[in-house]
Design a protein around this motif. Structure first.
Motif, PDB file in Angstrom:
ATOM      1  N   ARG A 134       2.701   5.739  -4.053  1.00  0.00           N
ATOM      2  CA  ARG A 134       1.406   6.625  -3.512  1.00  0.00           C
ATOM      3  C   ARG A 134       0.549   7.114  -4.691  1.00  0.00           C
ATOM      4  O   ARG A 134       0.337   8.333  -5.096  1.00  0.00           O
ATOM      5  CB  ARG A 134       2.192   7.748  -3.007  1.00  0.00           C
ATOM      6  N   GLY A 135       0.418   6.164  -5.743  1.00  0.00           N
ATOM      7  CA  GLY A 135      -0.763   6.374  -6.666  1.00  0.00           C
ATOM      8  C   GLY A 135      -0.081   7.041  -8.075  1.00  0.00           C
ATOM      9  O   GLY A 135      -0.947   7.100  -9.063  1.00  0.00           O
ATOM     10  N   THR A 136       1.206   7.410  -8.140  1.00  0.00           N
ATOM     11  CA  THR A 136       1.734   8.094  -9.153  1.00  0.00           C
ATOM     12  C   THR A 136       2.828   7.258  -9.823  1.00  0.00           C
ATOM     13  O   THR A 136       3.519   6.370  -9.271  1.00  0.00           O
ATOM     14  CB  THR A 136       2.410   9.321  -9.075  1.00  0.00           C
ATOM     15  N   GLN A 137       2.620   7.163 -11.075  1.00  0.00           N
ATOM     16  CA  GLN A 137       3.736   6.391 -11.816  1.00  0.00           C
ATOM     17  C   GLN A 137       4.840   7.199 -12.573  1.00  0.00           C
ATOM     18  O   GLN A 137       4.656   8.499 -12.734  1.00  0.00           O
ATOM     19  CB  GLN A 137       2.991   5.708 -13.015  1.00  0.00           C
ATOM     20  N   GLN A 155       5.648   2.542  -9.578  1.00  0.00           N
ATOM     21  CA  GLN A 155       4.385   3.502  -9.085  1.00  0.00           C
ATOM     22  C   GLN A 155       4.596   3.642  -7.489  1.00  0.00           C
ATOM     23  O   GLN A 155       5.060   2.650  -6.820  1.00  0.00           O
ATOM     24  CB  GLN A 155       3.240   2.834  -8.982  1.00  0.00           C
ATOM     25  N   SER A 170       7.366  13.939  -6.440  1.00  0.00           N
ATOM     26  CA  SER A 170       6.437  14.338  -7.375  1.00  0.00           C
ATOM     27  C   SER A 170       7.207  14.760  -8.661  1.00  0.00           C
ATOM     28  O   SER A 170       8.685  14.678  -8.540  1.00  0.00           O
ATOM     29  CB  SER A 170       5.561  15.795  -6.949  1.00  0.00           C
ATOM     30  N   GLU A 226       0.824  -1.121  -0.114  1.00  0.00           N
ATOM     31  CA  GLU A 226       0.048  -0.007  -0.112  1.00  0.00           C
ATOM     32  C   GLU A 226       0.752   1.279   0.108  1.00  0.00           C
ATOM     33  O   GLU A 226       0.610   2.193  -0.575  1.00  0.00           O
ATOM     34  CB  GLU A 226      -1.087   0.049   1.169  1.00  0.00           C
TER      35      GLU A 226
END
Length: 258
Positions: free
Chosen positions: A110-113, A108, A193, A81
């Motif tokens: 935390r939800g970002t690739q 990937q 990010s 997770e």
């Protein structure tokens, strides 16, 4: 850069720890907790004081004993997770046995690739510090530990280099950063990010209709000789020239320049 190389191997000659040893210079508490849950043991933290490291090692040994009592299946599900994981098929394999590495184009977190050649912001070694900036060059998983790691190529901010080596660049230009060929291996969880970086030759500038980038690169910082070099400098080797020309071409293909 003395602080870069958090969550990775140092290649800048720093002798604060044994050569090749992995370090983990502290990041924000939430991310630190994620790294521990992901299995990145706190004994990888950077301790400039040997006695402090010994004390922490004793504490970790006790914690590891207690961790063995936790249900293994629950640990794996929880790690999935909040930890980085590879996406897609393995595109290359190197090494053998425990040193075997599988390379990927994407991971990937935390939800970002994130993919190869993405420019990204990285967590600093102190939460109050400014994010680091880097270019992802490799993504791989080692059979030995199973963690996703990335090889990054650093950008330097003006404040990262000595003023006397800043050349004729305009002072106060907050968007300007410097490319470099300095690389480090990091855990993928150090990524915060994506960011937008444009590589522009000295005689070019972006059109007013172009989406403004987060950063602009017009020079390369030679961290070995502590000097700035133009993107068109003829002193770069063949591979460096090709990489720079590719990055410039990629920028030009994406934006309108004048």
């Amino acid at each position: 850069m003395s602080e870069k190389g958090m969550l990775g191997r140092r290649e800048d000659g720093y002798k604060g720890w044994n050569e090749g040893e992995l370090c983990f210079c502290g990041v924000e508490e939430e991310r630190e907790a994620s790294l521990v849950v992901c299995g990145l043991a706190p004994y990888q933290y950077f301790f400039p004081n040997p006695s402090a490291k010994e004390t922490e090692m004793k504490r970790i040994k006790k914690d590891e004993t207690e961790d063995k009592q936790v249900n293994k299946k629950e640990n794996i599900e929880w790690r999935r997770e909040i930890c980085a994981y590879s996406v897609g098929k393995c595109i290359k394999v190197t090494g053998g046995g425990e040193n075997r590495k599988c390379y990927y184009e994407t991971f990937q977190f935390r939800g970002t690739q994130y993919s190869l050649e993405d420019t990204v912001l990285l967590a600093p070694y102190e939460s109050k510090k400014t994010n680091y900036i880097a270019l992802i060059k490799d993504i791989y998983v080692k059979k030995k530990d199973g963690f996703v790691k990335i090889l990054v190529q650093w950008f330097y901010r003006r404040k990262d280099i000595k003023i006397k080596h800043a050349g004729k660049c305009k002072s106060g230009d907050s968007e300007e950063i410097f490319f470099s060929f300095h690389k480090d291996e990091l855990f993928a969880e150090s990524v915060r990010s994506k960011c937008l970086v444009y590589f522009l030759p000295d005689d070019k500038q972006t059109s007013n209709r172009t989406q403004p980038p987060d950063f602009i690169v017009q020079k390369v910082y030679d961290n070995i000789n502590n000097k700035l070099r133009e993107l068109s400098d003829k002193g770069f080797n063949v591979h460096q020239k090709f990489e720079i020309s590719t990055l410039v071409a990629k920028t030009i293909s994406r934006i309108e320049i004048v």
